[in-house]
Design an enzyme around this catalytic site. Structure first.
Site, mmCIF file in Angstrom:
data_model
loop_
_atom_site.group_PDB
_atom_site.id
_atom_site.type_symbol
_atom_site.label_atom_id
_atom_site.label_comp_id
_atom_site.label_asym_id
_atom_site.label_seq_id
_atom_site.Cartn_x
_atom_site.Cartn_y
_atom_site.Cartn_z
ATOM 1 N N LYS A 1 29.699 43.619 40.042
ATOM 2 C CA LYS A 1 30.875 44.276 39.466
ATOM 3 C C LYS A 1 30.932 44.062 37.952
ATOM 4 C CE LYS A 1 33.355 41.750 42.129
ATOM 5 N NZ LYS A 1 34.421 41.068 42.898
ATOM 6 N N GLY B 1 43.469 40.452 41.614
ATOM 7 C CA GLY B 1 43.056 40.903 42.942
ATOM 8 C C GLY B 1 42.202 42.157 42.962
ATOM 9 N N THR B 2 41.699 42.579 41.799
ATOM 10 C CA THR B 2 40.839 43.779 41.771
ATOM 11 C C THR B 2 39.607 43.589 42.656
ATOM 12 O OG1 THR B 2 39.865 42.911 39.742
ATOM 13 C CG2 THR B 2 41.448 44.698 39.495
ATOM 14 N N GLY B 3 38.996 42.401 42.556
ATOM 15 C CA GLY B 3 37.762 42.144 43.310
ATOM 16 C C GLY B 3 38.015 42.133 44.809
ATOM 17 N N CYS B 4 39.105 41.483 45.226
ATOM 18 C CA CYS B 4 39.444 41.423 46.660
ATOM 19 C C CYS B 4 39.685 42.831 47.192
ATOM 20 C CB CYS B 4 40.716 40.599 46.878
ATOM 21 S SG CYS B 4 40.625 38.940 46.191
ATOM 22 N N THR C 1 45.353 43.069 36.567
ATOM 23 C CA THR C 1 44.087 43.183 37.301
ATOM 24 C C THR C 1 43.929 42.044 38.309
ATOM 25 O OG1 THR C 1 43.005 42.011 35.497
ATOM 26 C CG2 THR C 1 42.830 44.425 35.486
HETATM 27 N N1 LIG Z 1 40.177 47.196 33.347
HETATM 28 C C1 LIG Z 1 39.498 47.811 34.317
HETATM 29 N N2 LIG Z 1 39.408 49.167 34.335
HETATM 30 C C2 LIG Z 1 38.734 49.812 35.321
HETATM 31 N N3 LIG Z 1 38.104 49.173 36.329
HETATM 32 C C3 LIG Z 1 38.151 47.817 36.367
HETATM 33 C C4 LIG Z 1 38.849 47.068 35.371
HETATM 34 N N4 LIG Z 1 38.743 45.732 35.677
HETATM 35 C C5 LIG Z 1 38.014 45.678 36.816
HETATM 36 N N5 LIG Z 1 37.647 46.912 37.231
HETATM 37 C C6 LIG Z 1 36.903 47.266 38.448
HETATM 38 O O1 LIG Z 1 37.508 46.509 39.497
HETATM 39 C C7 LIG Z 1 36.529 46.060 40.427
HETATM 40 C C8 LIG Z 1 36.556 44.541 40.508
HETATM 41 O O2 LIG Z 1 35.849 44.014 39.403
HETATM 42 P P1 LIG Z 1 36.052 42.590 38.745
HETATM 43 O O3 LIG Z 1 34.789 42.291 38.010
HETATM 44 O O4 LIG Z 1 37.332 42.579 37.971
HETATM 45 O O5 LIG Z 1 36.248 41.671 40.028
HETATM 46 P P2 LIG Z 1 36.785 40.192 40.164
HETATM 47 O O6 LIG Z 1 36.585 39.445 38.889
HETATM 48 O O7 LIG Z 1 36.123 39.641 41.371
HETATM 49 O O8 LIG Z 1 38.338 40.393 40.428
HETATM 50 P P3 LIG Z 1 39.451 39.297 40.909
HETATM 51 O O9 LIG Z 1 38.889 37.925 40.696
HETATM 52 O O10 LIG Z 1 40.669 39.596 40.109
HETATM 53 O O11 LIG Z 1 39.729 39.589 42.352
HETATM 54 C C9 LIG Z 1 35.193 46.641 39.930
HETATM 55 O O12 LIG Z 1 34.978 47.886 40.556
HETATM 56 C C10 LIG Z 1 35.442 46.826 38.440
HETATM 57 O O13 LIG Z 1 34.598 47.816 37.856
HETATM 58 C C1 LIG Z 2 43.512 33.487 47.792
HETATM 59 C C2 LIG Z 2 42.759 34.150 46.693
HETATM 60 N N1 LIG Z 2 41.569 34.714 46.965
HETATM 61 C C3 LIG Z 2 40.865 35.329 45.986
HETATM 62 C C4 LIG Z 2 41.337 35.347 44.693
HETATM 63 C C5 LIG Z 2 40.508 36.003 43.589
HETATM 64 O O1 LIG Z 2 41.138 37.039 42.998
HETATM 65 C C6 LIG Z 2 42.595 34.754 44.446
HETATM 66 N N2 LIG Z 2 43.137 34.753 43.184
HETATM 67 N N3 LIG Z 2 43.274 34.158 45.448
#
Ligand SMILES: Nc1ncnc2c1ncn2[C@@H]1O[C@H](COP(=O)(O)OP(=O)(O)OP(=O)(O)O)[C@@H](O)[C@H]1O
Ligand SMILES: Cc1ncc(CO)c(N)n1
Length: 270
Positions: A173, A208-211, A206
């Site tokens: 990502k 929880g974007t990854g989850c 942003t």
């Molecule tokens: N500012 C943004 N604009 C558009 N897309 C974004 C943005 N930030 C993240 N994304 C998208 O969101 C998704 C999750 O990416 P990210 O790298 O932020 O995950 P993460 O760090 O695991 O997130 P988190 O730890 O908050 O759950 C990917 O598809 C990424 O391209």
């Molecule tokens: C419980 C939990 N899982 C995953 C993440 C990562 O976004 C978070 N902040 N909290």
């Protein structure tokens, strides 16, 4: 009826973890089930406490589902320690669950650790070889591969190293990239590289974007889509969830889980 199971931590703030996963499954009309690995006291400002479950409690939740309801896809999020990782990995074999999405959650946005340092090797040894898809962000991929990731070439090299650990599909990502205009994710299936690019949205909401992104992939896999199709649709899902902002809390607010459905009323059924 399609079903998906999330094995992850609870985020009391509702934006990440189990809560983000179940909301996403529901939005995509997939029946959501959960096995909690830890409870976190968390809000948009940070993590105030982490309370892990016993390994027995985690195993019993998964067995309860495996012995009765079954599931079409699974995602793992926060797993916290090596013991839990080993138990989860064994149960994936017991129930022969194949549509496994591993989001290798390590650190929350505010810097709190959601995975113990000595659990990294268990993750690589036991869980990654059982994953159909892994969805690391850039810092997580750096930890798993031991290399620093700056360029497109680095991203490809890291994806190939993760493939060599036994993961079938790697989605690296780009949320943490320096690029101010685009957020680019990379998929590698062992043969081809696919790039998913979207406009980078300027927002602090942003959390929880990854989850949410990996839960959407899981839901679409549960519905029978290919990895490529599931990632393509999930990129749209997360883009809508970030773009149609909701303002909750005083820090990094959650994404909008219903934005995609409202925008694409007819597109949810694959
Ligand atoms: N500012 C943004 N604009 C558009 N897309 C974004 C943005 N930030 C993240 N994304 C998208 O969101 C998704 C999750 O990416 P990210 O790298 O932020 O995950 P993460 O760090 O695991 O997130 P988190 O730890 O908050 O759950 C990917 O598809 C990424 O391209
Ligand atoms: C419980 C939990 N899982 C995953 C993440 C990562 O976004 C978070 N902040 N909290």
């Amino acid at each position: 009826m399609y079903k998906a199971l999330t094995i992850a931590g609870s985020d009391s703030g509702g934006g990440a973890g189990i809560q983000a996963d179940l909301k996403t499954f529901q939005e995509l009309e997939v029946f959501g089930m959960s096995a909690l690995t830890a409870v976190t006291a968390q809000n948009t400002l940070g993590v105030h406490g982490v309370y892990p479950m016993t390994v027995e409690a985690v195993s019993q939740q998964i067995k309860a589902i495996g012995e009765d309801m079954g599931t079409d896809a699974i995602k793992t999020g926060m797993l916290f320690n090596a013991e839990i990782i080993e138990a989860v990995s064994e149960l994936l074999v017991t129930y022969q669950w194949k549509n496994v999405v591993v989001d290798p959650v390590m650190i929350a946005k505010g810097g709190a650790s959601l995975l113990q340092q000595d659990a990294i090797s268990a993750l690589k040894k036991y869980l990654l070889p059982r994953a159909l898809v892994i969805t690391p962000n850039i810092p997580e991929a750096e930890v798993l591969t031991g290399m620093s990731i700056r360029t497109v070439h680095d991203k490809r090299e890291a994806a190939m190293r993760l493939f060599d650990l036994g993961v079938k599909n790697i989605v690296l990502k780009g949320g943490h990239d320096e690029d101010p205009s685009e957020s680019v994710d990379l998929l590698f299936d062992g043969k081809e590289f696919y790039t998913f690019s979207s406009k980078r949205i300027s927002t602090k909401n942003t959390h929880g974007t990854g989850c949410t992104f990996s839960a959407a992939i899981t839901a679409w896999l549960a519905k029978g889509l290919s990895v490529l199709e599931a990632v393509t649709k999930s990129k749209d899902f997360i883009q809508a969830a970030i773009e149609v902002e909701i303002k909750i809390g005083h820090g990094h607010g959650p994404t909008n889980h219903w934005a995609y459905r409202k925008r694409n009323k007819v597109l949810i059924d694959s």
